[in-house]
Design a protein around this motif. Sequence first.
Motif, short mmCIF file in Angstrom:
data_model
loop_
_atom_site.label_atom_id
_atom_site.label_comp_id
_atom_site.label_asym_id
_atom_site.label_seq_id
_atom_site.Cartn_x
_atom_site.Cartn_y
_atom_site.Cartn_z
N TYR A 109 0.85 -1.19 0.00
CA TYR A 109 0.00 0.00 0.00
C TYR A 109 0.88 1.24 0.00
O TYR A 109 2.03 1.21 0.48
N ARG A 110 0.34 2.32 -0.51
CA ARG A 110 1.00 3.62 -0.44
C ARG A 110 0.00 4.63 0.10
O ARG A 110 -1.17 4.64 -0.29
N TYR A 111 0.48 5.48 1.02
CA TYR A 111 -0.35 6.59 1.47
C TYR A 111 0.34 7.88 1.04
O TYR A 111 1.52 8.10 1.35
N VAL A 112 -0.39 8.74 0.33
CA VAL A 112 0.14 10.03 -0.13
C VAL A 112 -0.49 11.12 0.73
O VAL A 112 -1.72 11.25 0.78
N LEU A 113 0.36 11.90 1.39
CA LEU A 113 -0.11 12.90 2.35
C LEU A 113 0.37 14.29 1.94
O LEU A 113 1.57 14.49 1.69
N SER A 114 -0.55 15.23 1.86
CA SER A 114 -0.19 16.62 1.57
C SER A 114 0.01 17.36 2.88
O SER A 114 -0.88 17.40 3.73
N PHE A 192 4.06 0.81 2.43
CA PHE A 192 3.90 -0.31 3.36
C PHE A 192 3.91 -1.62 2.58
O PHE A 192 3.26 -1.74 1.55
N GLU A 193 4.62 -2.62 3.11
CA GLU A 193 4.60 -3.96 2.53
C GLU A 193 4.52 -4.98 3.64
O GLU A 193 5.25 -4.91 4.63
N ALA A 194 3.60 -5.94 3.50
CA ALA A 194 3.42 -6.97 4.51
C ALA A 194 2.90 -8.24 3.84
O ALA A 194 2.48 -8.21 2.67
N ASP A 195 2.91 -9.35 4.60
CA ASP A 195 2.33 -10.57 4.06
C ASP A 195 0.83 -10.39 3.86
O ASP A 195 0.24 -10.90 2.90
N ALA A 196 0.19 -9.64 4.76
CA ALA A 196 -1.23 -9.31 4.66
C ALA A 196 -1.50 -8.18 5.63
O ALA A 196 -0.69 -7.90 6.52
#
Length: 273
Positions: A109-114, A192-196
């Motif tokens: 997942y990626r979170y983009v924050l301004s 973020f990277e995870a198995d789940a």
Amino acid sequence: MRLALGVRYNGQAYQGWQSQLSGRTVQDKLEAALARFADRPISTLCAGRTDTGVHGLNQVVHFDTDIERTPFSWVRGTNRYLPPDIAVQWAHPVPDAFHCRASALARRYRYVLSQSPVRPSLDAGRVGWSMYPLDGDAMRAAAALLIGQHDFSSFRASACQARSPVKTLRRIAITQHDASPDGERCHWHFEFEADAFLHHMIRNLMGCLVRVGRGDARPEWIAEVLAARSRKVAAPTFSADGLYFVGPLYDAAWGLPPESTWQAEDAAYDGSP
């Protein structure tokens, strides 16, 4: 024949991925388009369900069909019937043993924050927002305490249906982009990277990381939240606006496109914090 598709979508107009009676979900739109192209109902499974307002960069789905078409015909033909904010990126035949969810080795997942004194406008719905300056080093120090296999109950939504709260978080990378000369405005990317992941796990992690970044908690506080195994001690759930499902990763043996393939740098993770 079993077929896998890579799907990209802007989630602003939809009630998440999973089909609902309203018909206003990404899955509903995709299956309707597939049915029109194939001239028969098609039911899909996805690699990772996304919530209302969450975007998908490479959602992977699979379905079974007896219709013979070239992979590119599935892409072009399905896209003809999809709304402008959803598009199939690729199609690939896979063995019957492939399962878009069970075969995934990891999810990203990626979170983009301004970061800005003024709320987003042109990119509203596509970025999260902090009106306060954030300390990148403090957030990275906090993130490092989350790496590894842990019980993530403190970051789990009450409606989560996962069998276990124990997940292996392999990577959190926090980078700053487009900083203004005065340092007040910029974009932050959280990878973020995870198995789940658990339901709302990323958004709950973001709430805590941003609290640390604002200076409202020290980095070590996030370890206390993790150890408590209680949602009550964590920060509020952060906005869905800037959250993107980057996609799952699979063994290269499945022959899927590179953006869906487990690479050497991913396999290098040894499970240590």
